[in-house]
Design a protein around this motif. Structure first.
Motif, PDB file in Angstrom:
ATOM      1  N   ALA A  20       1.659   2.196  -3.304  1.00 61.49           N
ATOM      2  CA  ALA A  20       1.393   0.800  -2.907  1.00 61.49           C
ATOM      3  C   ALA A  20       0.297   0.195  -3.783  1.00 61.49           C
ATOM      4  O   ALA A  20      -0.589   0.904  -4.254  1.00 61.49           O
ATOM      5  CB  ALA A  20       0.968   0.768  -1.445  1.00 61.49           C
ATOM      6  N   PRO A  21       0.357  -1.095  -4.035  1.00 67.02           N
ATOM      7  CA  PRO A  21       1.342  -2.070  -3.551  1.00 67.02           C
ATOM      8  C   PRO A  21       2.586  -2.172  -4.453  1.00 67.02           C
ATOM      9  O   PRO A  21       3.485  -2.946  -4.154  1.00 67.02           O
ATOM     10  CB  PRO A  21       0.555  -3.379  -3.600  1.00 67.02           C
ATOM     11  CG  PRO A  21      -0.359  -3.206  -4.755  1.00 67.02           C
ATOM     12  CD  PRO A  21      -0.754  -1.741  -4.732  1.00 67.02           C
ATOM     13  N   ASP A  48       8.037  -3.534  -6.037  1.00 68.61           N
ATOM     14  CA  ASP A  48       7.032  -3.732  -4.990  1.00 68.61           C
ATOM     15  C   ASP A  48       7.221  -2.679  -3.904  1.00 68.61           C
ATOM     16  O   ASP A  48       8.342  -2.443  -3.441  1.00 68.61           O
ATOM     17  CB  ASP A  48       7.162  -5.119  -4.374  1.00 68.61           C
ATOM     18  CG  ASP A  48       6.810  -6.234  -5.349  1.00 68.61           C
ATOM     19  OD1 ASP A  48       5.978  -5.997  -6.238  1.00 68.61           O
ATOM     20  OD2 ASP A  48       7.375  -7.339  -5.208  1.00 68.61           O
ATOM     21  N   PRO A  50       5.433  -2.136  -0.411  1.00 66.37           N
ATOM     22  CA  PRO A  50       4.441  -2.428   0.627  1.00 66.37           C
ATOM     23  C   PRO A  50       4.264  -1.248   1.572  1.00 66.37           C
ATOM     24  O   PRO A  50       5.233  -0.661   2.039  1.00 66.37           O
ATOM     25  CB  PRO A  50       5.041  -3.642   1.347  1.00 66.37           C
ATOM     26  CG  PRO A  50       6.513  -3.511   1.123  1.00 66.37           C
ATOM     27  CD  PRO A  50       6.691  -2.844  -0.219  1.00 66.37           C
ATOM     28  N   ALA A  52       1.866  -0.285   4.987  1.00 63.64           N
ATOM     29  CA  ALA A  52       0.897  -0.768   5.969  1.00 63.64           C
ATOM     30  C   ALA A  52       0.800   0.218   7.125  1.00 63.64           C
ATOM     31  O   ALA A  52       1.787   0.457   7.821  1.00 63.64           O
ATOM     32  CB  ALA A  52       1.292  -2.157   6.476  1.00 63.64           C
ATOM     33  N   SER A  82      -1.298  -2.750   2.500  1.00 61.33           N
ATOM     34  CA  SER A  82      -0.537  -3.988   2.340  1.00 61.33           C
ATOM     35  C   SER A  82      -0.537  -4.753   3.648  1.00 61.33           C
ATOM     36  O   SER A  82      -0.842  -4.208   4.706  1.00 61.33           O
ATOM     37  CB  SER A  82       0.912  -3.685   1.921  1.00 61.33           C
ATOM     38  OG  SER A  82       0.974  -2.896   0.752  1.00 61.33           O
ATOM     39  N   GLY A  85       3.807  -7.567   6.682  1.00 58.82           N
ATOM     40  CA  GLY A  85       5.133  -8.101   6.378  1.00 58.82           C
ATOM     41  C   GLY A  85       5.589  -9.073   7.430  1.00 58.82           C
ATOM     42  O   GLY A  85       5.674 -10.275   7.192  1.00 58.82           O
ATOM     43  N   PRO A 164       6.989  -3.143   5.543  1.00 60.25           N
ATOM     44  CA  PRO A 164       6.234  -2.075   4.885  1.00 60.25           C
ATOM     45  C   PRO A 164       6.503  -0.709   5.520  1.00 60.25           C
ATOM     46  O   PRO A 164       6.763  -0.598   6.712  1.00 60.25           O
ATOM     47  CB  PRO A 164       4.776  -2.486   5.072  1.00 60.25           C
ATOM     48  CG  PRO A 164       4.826  -3.948   5.358  1.00 60.25           C
ATOM     49  CD  PRO A 164       6.109  -4.175   6.096  1.00 60.25           C
TER      50      PRO A 164
END
Length: 204
Positions: A20-21, A48, A50, A52, A82, A85, A164
Motif C-alpha cells: 500500500a498504497p 493502486d 488500498p 485499511a 489507506s 474507501g 481496501p
C-alpha cells in the motif's frame, strides 16, 4: 518463440501491507537472438493497492444496573495506511437482557431493528479517523445475570470505489467482558423518622 507468436504467463501473488498504497510491477524479456528494437523489452503496470486496518473497541461506561439505562462506548478507527474507501458500518446485536433506548455520535447515524443496532458513517474514514458512538440500553435481565456484548465493524462496498484490503480482520469485532447485573439502590422517599425519648416512667 516463432515469429509473430505470443505466449502468456500468469502470476498469482500475495499482497502484503507494504504494497500500500500502490506498487509498480515491471517485467522484462530477453533473448539470445539479437533484438532490433530493445526499447519494447520492458513494460510496467502501476497498480493502486488500498489497505485499511479498520478496528473497533467497545467498553461499558459504568455498571449494569437492573431496570436502569446503561451506556456502551463504541469506537471505530481507521488505522490505515489507506482511507476506508466506503462508509464504515458498526453492528451490535444486543444480547437478551438488554433493550435499545437510543444512541448518539458525530459522524454516524444509528438505527435499531429489534435487538440489532446498526450505525453507518456518512462517508469513508480517513487514516487515523475515529467514529465514536454512545449506545444506551435498558437493563432488563435479572440481578446476577452475566452479560457480554459483541460489536462488529466492516467497510461498506461502494460501487466504483475499491474496497481496501483489511490486514487485521481479528480486530473487526470485540466483546465486552461478561458483567453481572447488579440490583438498583432503594430509592429515598425523603421522609424522616422521628424518635421521642420517654422519661419518668416508673418500673412496676
Amino acid at each position: 518463440l516463432a515469429p509473430n507468436t505470443t505466449t502468456t504467463i500468469t502470476l498469482t501473488v500475495s499482497v502484503g501491507v507494504a504494497a500500500a498504497p500502490g506498487v509498480v510491477n515491471t517485467a522484462t524479456v530477453a533473448s539470445p537472438t539479437a533484438d532490433p528494437v530493445p526499447g519494447n523489452n520492458t513494460d510496467s503496470d502501476p497498480t493502486d493497492i488500498p489497505v485499511a486496518d479498520i478496528q473497533i473497541t467497545k467498553t461499558l461506561d459504568g455498571a449494569l444496573v437492573r431496570n436502569s439505562v446503561a451506556t456502551y462506548i463504541l469506537e471505530a478507527t481507521n488505522r490505515g495506511p489507506s482511507a476506508s474507501g466506503g462508509p464504515v458500518v458498526i453492528t451490535d446485536d444486543l444480547p437478551a437482557g438488554l433493550t435499545y433506548v437510543e444512541s448518539s455520535g458525530a459522524g454516524a447515524v444509528c438505527t435499531a431493528t429489534g435487538q440489532l443496532v446498526t450505525c453507518r458513517t456518512g462517508s469513508a474514514l480517513g487514516v487515523g479517523q475515529i467514529v465514536r458512538v454512545e449506545l444506551r440500553v435498558r437493563v432488563t435481565a435479572a440481578t446476577g445475570t452475566p452479560i457480554a456484548n459483541t460489536a462488529n465493524v466492516v467497510t461498506e462496498t461502494t460501487p466504483g470505489i475499491p474496497t481496501p484490503f483489511d490486514p487485521s480482520p481479528d480486530n473487526n469485532n470485540t466483546t465486552t467482558p461478561a458483567t453481572p447485573v447488579v440490583p438498583a439502590n432503594l430509592p429515598s422517599t425523603g421522609a424522616t423518622i422521628a424518635t421521642t425519648a420517654v422519661t419518668g416512667v416508673a418500673a412496676r
